[in-house]
Design an enzyme around this catalytic site. Sequence first.
Site, PDB file in Angstrom:
ATOM      1  N   GLY A  12      48.611  88.913  60.403  1.00 36.99           N
ATOM      2  CA  GLY A  12      48.180  89.529  61.408  1.00 36.99           C
ATOM      3  C   GLY A  12      48.625  88.907  62.498  1.00 36.99           C
ATOM      4  O   GLY A  12      47.887  88.630  63.717  1.00 36.99           O
ATOM      5  N   SER A 128      34.989  81.685  60.821  1.00 38.05           N
ATOM      6  CA  SER A 128      34.246  82.215  62.024  1.00 38.05           C
ATOM      7  C   SER A 128      32.952  81.285  61.886  1.00 38.05           C
ATOM      8  O   SER A 128      32.622  80.916  60.884  1.00 38.05           O
ATOM      9  CB  SER A 128      33.819  83.627  61.718  1.00 38.05           C
ATOM     10  OG  SER A 128      32.829  84.127  62.915  1.00 38.05           O
ATOM     11  N   TYR A 141      30.552  91.277  57.725  1.00 40.88           N
ATOM     12  CA  TYR A 141      31.561  90.448  58.240  1.00 40.88           C
ATOM     13  C   TYR A 141      30.997  89.085  57.887  1.00 40.88           C
ATOM     14  O   TYR A 141      31.928  88.466  57.326  1.00 40.88           O
ATOM     15  CB  TYR A 141      31.688  90.650  59.734  1.00 40.88           C
ATOM     16  CG  TYR A 141      32.700  89.688  60.403  1.00 40.88           C
ATOM     17  CD1 TYR A 141      34.008  90.094  60.237  1.00 40.88           C
ATOM     18  CD2 TYR A 141      32.192  88.821  61.110  1.00 40.88           C
ATOM     19  CE1 TYR A 141      35.141  89.096  60.800  1.00 40.88           C
ATOM     20  CE2 TYR A 141      33.423  88.026  61.766  1.00 40.88           C
ATOM     21  CZ  TYR A 141      34.614  88.440  61.708  1.00 40.88           C
ATOM     22  OH  TYR A 141      35.578  87.416  62.270  1.00 40.88           O
ATOM     23  N   ALA A 142      29.840  88.611  57.924  1.00 41.94           N
ATOM     24  CA  ALA A 142      29.387  87.402  57.837  1.00 41.94           C
ATOM     25  C   ALA A 142      29.357  87.004  56.356  1.00 41.94           C
ATOM     26  O   ALA A 142      29.707  86.050  55.786  1.00 41.94           O
ATOM     27  CB  ALA A 142      27.756  87.253  58.306  1.00 41.94           C
ATOM     28  N   ALA A 143      28.911  88.113  55.303  1.00 35.47           N
ATOM     29  CA  ALA A 143      29.345  87.886  53.874  1.00 35.47           C
ATOM     30  C   ALA A 143      30.663  87.568  53.387  1.00 35.47           C
ATOM     31  O   ALA A 143      30.796  86.417  52.838  1.00 35.47           O
ATOM     32  CB  ALA A 143      28.520  89.038  53.286  1.00 35.47           C
ATOM     33  N   ALA A 144      31.528  88.405  54.329  1.00 31.18           N
ATOM     34  CA  ALA A 144      33.065  88.292  53.916  1.00 31.18           C
ATOM     35  C   ALA A 144      33.278  86.727  54.330  1.00 31.18           C
ATOM     36  O   ALA A 144      34.197  85.834  53.596  1.00 31.18           O
ATOM     37  CB  ALA A 144      33.665  89.265  54.479  1.00 31.18           C
TER      38      ALA A 144
END
Length: 231
Positions: A12, A128, A141-144
């Site tokens: 990325g 994060s 997103y938080a779970a990932a």
Amino acid sequence: MELNGATALVTGANRGLGRHLATQLLDRGAAVYAAVRHPDALDLPGVTALRLDVTDDASIHAAAKIAADTTVLINNAGISTYTPLGTGDMGSIDREIDTNFYGPLRVTRAFAPVIAANGGGAILNVLSVVSWMHPAQAGGYAAAKAAAWALTDATREELAPQRITVSGLHVGLMDTDMTAGMGEVPKADPADVAAQALDGIASGASEILADDLTRQVRQGLAYGPIPTQVA
């Protein structure tokens, strides 16, 4: 580890934090593979553009064969769809898990043997603050990212005998395209975050906490679930 003379691969790397990481690695004397889905569109002088899609095993293994001199891997590529877990679209949640957890797992599995064969080195996973605090509106997103934190800790132990250090970079909001729609809220400068990340790799830090919010949340983990609004 010494970054001057290292060979780094940044996923990325075309924009945001990844672009700053690639540029600053060059400034510190490293050779850089900029791993992106569309290398023909990459405008980043001094790097070697490399096709890599973290959701595609074939592209990852092809990249590992080309970038066989890699000693530093930075798993930076990620997405955020702001999808809640209870009512959100399952396809969006699948994309977040696939990109933000399985993505760095796939790339780590492909590149850890490469780094080990080159005498060891370092892996950095861009995580994060929501690895630890889990706002409902960004549940996918938080779970990932929570899973990616577990990945970071587990592979740190697993890869240590191969002389590979594994670090996690935790940060709140950064001034990048991902947060462009959030308006005038405090956001970290991605150039500053990149500098902290590379300093952390160089010093062998296990965790790199890039802003005050992240440091506050990390300190509060011992006291139970973290509220999504932290003073």
